[in-house]
Design a protein around this motif. Structure first.
Motif, PDB file in Angstrom:
ATOM      1  N   CYS A 143      13.314  35.899 -10.795  1.00 31.75           N
ATOM      2  CA  CYS A 143      14.613  36.315 -11.943  1.00 31.75           C
ATOM      3  C   CYS A 143      13.730  37.972 -12.632  1.00 31.75           C
ATOM      4  N   ASN A 144      15.051  38.269 -13.428  1.00 28.92           N
ATOM      5  CA  ASN A 144      15.091  39.585 -13.276  1.00 28.92           C
ATOM      6  C   ASN A 144      15.999  40.020 -14.398  1.00 28.92           C
ATOM      7  N   TYR A 145      15.755  39.867 -15.442  1.00 25.99           N
ATOM      8  CA  TYR A 145      16.516  39.775 -17.335  1.00 25.99           C
ATOM      9  C   TYR A 145      16.096  41.639 -17.829  1.00 25.99           C
ATOM     10  N   GLY A 146      15.767  42.542 -16.434  1.00 26.61           N
ATOM     11  CA  GLY A 146      15.917  43.759 -17.246  1.00 26.61           C
ATOM     12  C   GLY A 146      14.890  43.978 -18.335  1.00 26.61           C
ATOM     13  N   ASN A 147      14.714  44.575 -19.589  1.00 25.97           N
ATOM     14  CA  ASN A 147      13.972  44.589 -20.289  1.00 25.97           C
ATOM     15  C   ASN A 147      14.127  43.872 -21.264  1.00 25.97           C
ATOM     16  N   GLN A 148      14.894  42.545 -21.087  1.00 22.36           N
ATOM     17  CA  GLN A 148      14.478  41.677 -21.939  1.00 22.36           C
ATOM     18  C   GLN A 148      12.604  40.768 -21.762  1.00 22.36           C
ATOM     19  N   LYS A 149      13.097  40.916 -23.195  1.00 23.19           N
ATOM     20  CA  LYS A 149      11.270  40.043 -23.630  1.00 23.19           C
ATOM     21  C   LYS A 149      11.169  38.326 -23.309  1.00 23.19           C
ATOM     22  N   ILE A 150      10.596  38.269 -23.185  1.00 23.31           N
ATOM     23  CA  ILE A 150       9.924  36.875 -23.364  1.00 23.31           C
ATOM     24  C   ILE A 150      10.160  36.310 -24.240  1.00 23.31           C
ATOM     25  N   ALA A 151      11.296  35.126 -25.071  1.00 30.30           N
ATOM     26  CA  ALA A 151      11.560  34.555 -26.061  1.00 30.30           C
ATOM     27  C   ALA A 151      10.396  32.829 -26.228  1.00 30.30           C
ATOM     28  N   PHE A 152       9.685  33.230 -27.535  1.00 32.17           N
ATOM     29  CA  PHE A 152       9.837  31.594 -27.596  1.00 32.17           C
ATOM     30  C   PHE A 152      10.537  30.718 -29.286  1.00 32.17           C
ATOM     31  N   LYS A 153      11.359  29.833 -28.419  1.00 30.11           N
ATOM     32  CA  LYS A 153      12.676  29.398 -29.875  1.00 30.11           C
ATOM     33  C   LYS A 153      11.695  27.991 -30.299  1.00 30.11           C
ATOM     34  N   VAL A 154      11.505  28.447 -31.348  1.00 32.80           N
ATOM     35  CA  VAL A 154      10.807  27.321 -31.667  1.00 32.80           C
ATOM     36  C   VAL A 154      11.408  26.228 -32.742  1.00 32.80           C
ATOM     37  N   ASP A 155      10.937  24.803 -32.178  1.00 29.06           N
ATOM     38  CA  ASP A 155      12.104  24.337 -32.312  1.00 29.06           C
ATOM     39  C   ASP A 155      12.388  23.458 -33.834  1.00 29.06           C
ATOM     40  N   PRO A 156      13.831  22.956 -34.735  1.00 27.80           N
ATOM     41  CA  PRO A 156      14.182  22.773 -35.836  1.00 27.80           C
ATOM     42  C   PRO A 156      13.004  22.214 -35.634  1.00 27.80           C
ATOM     43  N   GLY A 157      11.951  20.774 -35.093  1.00 28.62           N
ATOM     44  CA  GLY A 157      12.111  19.663 -35.750  1.00 28.62           C
ATOM     45  C   GLY A 157       9.798  20.549 -35.807  1.00 28.62           C
ATOM     46  N   SER A 158       9.910  21.608 -35.720  1.00 22.78           N
ATOM     47  CA  SER A 158       8.269  21.739 -36.260  1.00 22.78           C
ATOM     48  C   SER A 158       7.628  21.853 -37.678  1.00 22.78           C
ATOM     49  N   ASN A 159       6.635  21.938 -37.709  1.00 22.82           N
ATOM     50  CA  ASN A 159       6.583  21.770 -39.223  1.00 22.82           C
ATOM     51  C   ASN A 159       4.987  22.344 -38.812  1.00 22.82           C
ATOM     52  N   ARG A 160       4.211  22.637 -40.070  1.00 19.31           N
ATOM     53  CA  ARG A 160       2.740  23.216 -40.411  1.00 19.31           C
ATOM     54  C   ARG A 160       2.029  22.250 -39.214  1.00 19.31           C
ATOM     55  N   TYR A 161       2.036  21.329 -38.733  1.00 20.11           N
ATOM     56  CA  TYR A 161       1.049  20.856 -38.347  1.00 20.11           C
ATOM     57  C   TYR A 161       1.671  20.293 -37.092  1.00 20.11           C
ATOM     58  N   TYR A 162       2.466  21.254 -36.407  1.00 13.04           N
ATOM     59  CA  TYR A 162       3.054  20.980 -35.104  1.00 13.04           C
ATOM     60  C   TYR A 162       4.077  22.061 -34.392  1.00 13.04           C
ATOM     61  N   LEU A 163       3.483  22.779 -33.431  1.00 10.22           N
ATOM     62  CA  LEU A 163       4.363  23.838 -32.778  1.00 10.22           C
ATOM     63  C   LEU A 163       4.794  23.515 -31.932  1.00 10.22           C
ATOM     64  N   SER A 164       6.642  23.271 -31.422  1.00  6.32           N
ATOM     65  CA  SER A 164       7.423  23.224 -30.526  1.00  6.32           C
ATOM     66  C   SER A 164       8.168  24.215 -29.981  1.00  6.32           C
ATOM     67  N   ALA A 165       7.742  24.767 -29.087  1.00  3.97           N
ATOM     68  CA  ALA A 165       8.885  26.215 -28.682  1.00  3.97           C
ATOM     69  C   ALA A 165       8.901  26.145 -27.106  1.00  3.97           C
ATOM     70  N   ALA A 166      10.493  26.523 -27.194  1.00  2.00           N
ATOM     71  CA  ALA A 166      10.879  27.112 -25.958  1.00  2.00           C
ATOM     72  C   ALA A 166      10.759  27.840 -25.107  1.00  2.00           C
ATOM     73  N   ILE A 167      10.467  27.610 -24.254  1.00  2.00           N
ATOM     74  CA  ILE A 167       9.697  29.419 -23.528  1.00  2.00           C
ATOM     75  C   ILE A 167      11.146  30.090 -22.530  1.00  2.00           C
ATOM     76  N   GLU A 168      11.194  31.530 -22.772  1.00  2.00           N
ATOM     77  CA  GLU A 168      13.054  31.862 -22.254  1.00  2.00           C
ATOM     78  C   GLU A 168      12.695  32.920 -21.767  1.00  2.00           C
ATOM     79  N   TYR A 169      13.600  33.192 -20.660  1.00  2.00           N
ATOM     80  CA  TYR A 169      13.865  34.688 -20.032  1.00  2.00           C
ATOM     81  C   TYR A 169      12.438  35.079 -19.704  1.00  2.00           C
ATOM     82  N   VAL A 170      12.049  34.261 -18.883  1.00  2.00           N
ATOM     83  CA  VAL A 170      11.030  34.576 -17.812  1.00  2.00           C
ATOM     84  C   VAL A 170      10.958  35.808 -16.233  1.00  2.00           C
ATOM     85  N   ASN A 171      10.403  36.475 -16.879  1.00  2.00           N
ATOM     86  CA  ASN A 171      10.955  36.656 -15.113  1.00  2.00           C
ATOM     87  C   ASN A 171       9.580  37.239 -13.998  1.00  2.00           C
TER      88      ASN A 171
END
Length: 247
Positions: A143-171
């Motif tokens: 994969c080659n997304y050029g200058n794009q850096k890895i992104a962490f998309k936090v799930d809307p259901g996350s809260n201060r006791y639970y963090l869930s994130a999708a990991i995007e744009y990984v070269n």
């Protein structure tokens, strides 16, 4: 990285004279692209750069119980078989799962409608789409997304006791074999658990604060990197945070 398959053919696939020495055969259909099975978001999210709708859902051979999320493939169809095909490879990212009937084929790509059209000659996209199901050739590519850096998309259901994130744009490999998290002020890395696809979670102990650094390890190359302070102390559910790194 060893992305190439062992399938060998010297067939030309059209005017570009692309040979199939590194390609394997598969089946391709198309649908309205989305990233639900990996956690990458809805059709609008996938339509934005760097994915730009060049995505596909994969059957179990490609989806790999979510571990195939983010893998990139060069796919083409033969102009000798389908007149509308350009014979030019299109690079797509696996962003979703194609279950059920897709598993009747050894390898099955379910392209977004846009990506399916990119397999065609100029002006012939609708001609190719009308076929609905075609035979294609594919190979795994970095994969080659050029200058794009890895992104962490936090799930809307996350809260201060639970963090869930999708990991995007990984070269590179494109996938995530494991993810670890390091809270602010800590020297220890804590494993994150795969929720589904490319989405990982961390149950936040009381008194633990951000910013959070994330360490990722890829499946095939086994390369690792750290995204320092990738998720800020004041993070919010539903937000996407762009890191400062990529493979």
């Amino acid at each position: 990285m060893s992305f190439l398959s062992s399938f060998c053919s010297c067939e030309s696939v059209g005017s570009l004279n692309v040979t199939l020495a590194a390609y394997s055969s598969a089946v391709a259909t198309f649908y309205e692209g989305r990233g639900g099975g990996c956690g990458f978001g809805n059709q609008n999210d996938i339509a934005q750069p760097p994915f730009s709708s060049k995505i596909a859902a994969g059957n179990r051979a490609l989806f790999k119980q979510g571990k195939g999320c983010g893998n990139c493939y060069a796919v083409l169809c033969s102009a000798n078989v389908y007149g509308a095909c350009s014979g030019s490879p299109v690079t797509i990212t696996i962003t979703d799962e194609c279950p059920n009937a897709c598993n009747n084929d050894p390898v099955h790509f379910d392209f977004s409608s846009t990506a399916f059209g990119y397999l065609a000659k100029a002006g012939q996209a609708d001609v190719l789409r009308k076929l609905g199901r075609i035979n294609v050739y594919y190979q795994r590519v970095p994969c080659n997304y050029g200058n794009q850096k890895i992104a962490f998309k936090v799930d809307p259901g996350s809260n201060r006791y639970y963090l869930s994130a999708a990991i995007e744009y990984v070269n590179g490999d494109g996938d995530v074999a494991s993810a670890e998290i390091q809270p602010a002020g800590s020297r220890q890395w804590f494993p994150m658990q795969q929720v589904f696809g490319a989405t990982y979670k961390y149950n936040i102990p009381t008194g633990t604060n951000g910013p959070f650094s994330i360490r990722l390890t890829q499946a095939e190359s086994r390369r690792s990197l750290v995204a320092p302070n990738a998720i800020p102390a004041n993070w919010k559910p539903g937000s996407r945070y762009i890191s400062s790194v990529n493979f």
